[in-house]
Design a protein around this motif. Structure first.
Motif, short mmCIF file in Angstrom:
data_model
loop_
_atom_site.label_atom_id
_atom_site.label_comp_id
_atom_site.label_asym_id
_atom_site.label_seq_id
_atom_site.Cartn_x
_atom_site.Cartn_y
_atom_site.Cartn_z
N ASN A 179 46.00 -19.79 34.30
CA ASN A 179 44.85 -18.94 34.00
C ASN A 179 44.32 -19.20 32.60
O ASN A 179 45.07 -19.59 31.71
N SER A 186 40.55 -15.89 34.23
CA SER A 186 40.06 -16.77 35.29
C SER A 186 41.15 -17.74 35.71
O SER A 186 41.88 -18.27 34.88
N ASN A 187 41.24 -17.98 37.01
CA ASN A 187 42.20 -18.91 37.57
C ASN A 187 41.63 -20.32 37.44
O ASN A 187 40.51 -20.58 37.90
N LYS A 246 37.79 -19.17 39.56
CA LYS A 246 37.23 -17.84 39.82
C LYS A 246 37.82 -16.83 38.85
O LYS A 246 38.99 -16.91 38.47
N ILE A 298 39.54 -13.58 37.99
CA ILE A 298 40.45 -12.73 38.75
C ILE A 298 40.53 -11.31 38.19
O ILE A 298 40.97 -10.41 38.88
N HIS A 299 40.10 -11.14 36.94
CA HIS A 299 40.04 -9.78 36.38
C HIS A 299 39.14 -9.78 35.16
O HIS A 299 39.03 -10.78 34.45
N LYS A 314 46.96 -3.18 38.21
CA LYS A 314 46.43 -4.02 39.29
C LYS A 314 46.12 -3.21 40.53
O LYS A 314 46.70 -2.30 40.92
#
Length: 109
Positions: free
Chosen positions: A62, A75-76, A81, A83-84, A109
């Motif tokens: 990440n 982001s991954n 994308k 992710i948070h 989460k």
């Protein structure tokens, strides 16, 4: 990156480039193509202000970035994308503790 193979670079145009240090080639481009009030991000990191902090997660999967728009994005790198996202952090972010942030993320989460 933790393995020393990649470096992430934030540019004044609000983009992030990830470069392979061995091949010297760009592997990722995260860029905001803000037009009017709509965001059309390439690689899904739509910052509105200058990026102020970047780091890789300890496993190198990440990329964590912060901006003067009071947001932090995780982001991954495999999927490119987000992710948070932490929005409205009420202060400028110029550095952060990755360990504390990941503990917060896992807990909420």
């Amino acid at each position: 990156s933790p393995d020393g193979k990649f470096v992430a670079i934030a540019s004044d145009d609000k983009s992030i480039k990830v470069l392979d240090l061995i091949t010297r080639k760009q592997t990722h481009l995260f860029k905001n193509t803000h037009k009017g009030s709509q965001l059309s991000p390439i690689r899904n990191i739509p910052f509105l202000e200058r990026i102020t902090a970047l780091t890789f997660s300890s496993d190198g999967k990440n990329l964590i970035s912060a901006s003067r728009d009071f947001s932090i994005k995780i982001s991954n790198l495999n999927t490119s994308k987000e992710i948070h996202s932490f929005q409205n952090v009420h202060t400028g972010i110029y550095s952060f503790s990755l360990l504390l942030m990941l503990q917060y993320y896992r807990h909420n989460k």
